[in-house]
Design an enzyme around this catalytic site. Structure first.
Site, PDB file in Angstrom:
ATOM      1  N   GLU A  79      41.176  92.736  41.727  1.00  0.00           N
ATOM      2  CA  GLU A  79      42.364  93.832  41.567  1.00  0.00           C
ATOM      3  C   GLU A  79      43.111  93.502  40.260  1.00  0.00           C
ATOM      4  OE1 GLU A  79      43.199  96.490  42.975  1.00  0.00           O
ATOM      5  OE2 GLU A  79      41.549  96.432  44.111  1.00  0.00           O
ATOM      6  N   TYR A 121      51.397  97.507  44.633  1.00  0.00           N
ATOM      7  CA  TYR A 121      50.316  97.855  44.679  1.00  0.00           C
ATOM      8  C   TYR A 121      49.253  96.874  44.948  1.00  0.00           C
ATOM      9  CZ  TYR A 121      45.774  98.810  42.749  1.00  0.00           C
ATOM     10  OH  TYR A 121      44.343  99.136  42.390  1.00  0.00           O
ATOM     11  N   ASP A 143      47.344 103.879  43.065  1.00  0.00           N
ATOM     12  CA  ASP A 143      47.050 103.483  41.579  1.00  0.00           C
ATOM     13  C   ASP A 143      47.162 104.815  40.834  1.00  0.00           C
ATOM     14  OD1 ASP A 143      44.930 104.707  42.000  1.00  0.00           O
ATOM     15  OD2 ASP A 143      43.486 103.329  41.260  1.00  0.00           O
TER      16      ASP A 143
END
Length: 353
Positions: free
Chosen positions: A33, A116, A134
């Site tokens: 990520e 996020y 996102d």
């Protein structure tokens, strides 16, 4: 079939075979990520493998030197991500006994992990029902529901997060999030989306109203700042003068050549006669070559970069604590900005232009 059911069905047929989708390990998911923030999957994949191989556990990451992490990160940009990862790994060792957390409330407290990323890790590793929003999800939701709020406005985050949380399948949040992100990335692309084959076509507001190329709406970016960098190539036998950047600016702790920044483009011959230059290198300097200007674009800055080869310089610069001579053959060992190692690929032995 519902919105999310259609998307999951599409995902099961069309998803990419990505390594971080084959694990529930929050550490591995965290690696992917952070590396993929502001980075395309194709560009980030080699970095993911590189980091996963070099640092198979969070303990290995925490024990590494920052210079090694930045060297492995070289070319990805946004180097603060790499430095924050190092601090996060150390916090995990200190506060979580070396076990990378998989719950949102714990993840959100770690350095460099925002809403996020915390939602992504907790959703993918522990099926916590947190929507992952996102850029791909912003775009998909804006088009499908016809949301005209600019996606980079202060209101947008709340609007789209609430909408995404309503849409995900609470029994399969991890799968739902992966499907939404992948659908936005591959099917509902920024340009030339595949509307003709889209399973959501009949219920998509943007398609029905001819707004596919209009949505999502985005506010204009912050004005770009121009900066003028003049790098000095000061060779002394098989050694060259190098610099380690300090804090409070771009490329913190990365290595480069000695730099003189000016407010506007400057002729190298004129710069060599300036007081600042003469105080560092003396008055007898000879200009032996020049490469540039080269443009280098950052998020809110446009760099105009010249590389200036000089000889017959005097060493009045010894009080510069971060300037040092190093063997030309060792340059590749240092972590450096892309503009510097791209230059070294053109001049691998610093031959005069």
């Amino acid at each position: 079939m519902s919105f999310i059911t259609d998307i999951i069905a599409w995902y099961e047929k069309n998803k990419r075979d990505l390594p971080w989708r084959k694990t529930r390990d929050p550490y591995v998911i965290w690696l992917s990520e952070i590396i993929l923030q502001q980075t395309r999957v194709e560009q980030g994949m080699p970095y993911f493998y590189r980091f996963a191989e070099r640092f198979p556990t969070v303990a290995d990451f925490a024990e590494a030197q920052e210079d090694e992490i930045l060297k492995l990160w070289q070319g990805l940009g946004y180097y603060s991500r790499g430095r924050n990862m190092h601090k996060t790994a150390q916090l995990v060792m200190e506060e979580h006994g070396g076990y990378f957390p998989n719950q949102y409330d714990q993840l959100i407290k770690l350095k460099g992990i925002g809403d996020y990323t915390a939602a992504a890790i907790s959703s993918f590793s522990a099926d916590e029902p947190k929507a992952v929003v996102d850029g791909n999800v912003f775009r998909l939701l804006a088009r499908y529901f016809g949301v005209e709020e600019p996606i980079n406005s202060s209101k947008a985050k709340k609007i789209f997060t609430e909408l995404a949380n309503e849409m995900i399948d609470k029994a399969r949040p991890g799968l739902s999030n992966q499907a939404l992100m992948e659908f936005g990335s591959l099917q509902c692309r920024p340009k030339n989306p595949f509307c003709d084959t889209c399973p959501l076509q009949l219920s998509c507001v943007a398609f029905g109203k001819g707004l596919v190329n209009t949505l999502p709406i985005k506010l204009k970016k912050v004005q770009t700042r121009n900066r003028y960098f003049n790098y000095l190539i000061c060779r002394k036998g098989e050694h060259v003068l190098f610099n380690k950047r300090g804090p409070n600016d771009i490329w913190q702790n990365l290595h480069e050549f000695p730099l003189i920044e000016t407010n506007a483009p400057v002729d190298p011959l004129i710069m060599l006669k300036s007081n600042e230059f003469e105080q560092l290198f003396g008055k007898k300097v000879i200009l032996t070559g020049q490469y540039g200007p080269v443009k280098h674009i950052l998020s809110h800055q446009k760099l105009h970069v010249n590389f200036i080869f000089i000889d017959e310089f005097e060493e009045h610069f010894k009080e510069k604590k971060n300037w040092f001579f190093t063997d030309i053959e060792t340059l590749e060992q240092f972590a450096m900005p892309k503009i510097i190692f791209s230059f070294l690929n053109i001049f691998p032995t610093l031959k005069k232009s």
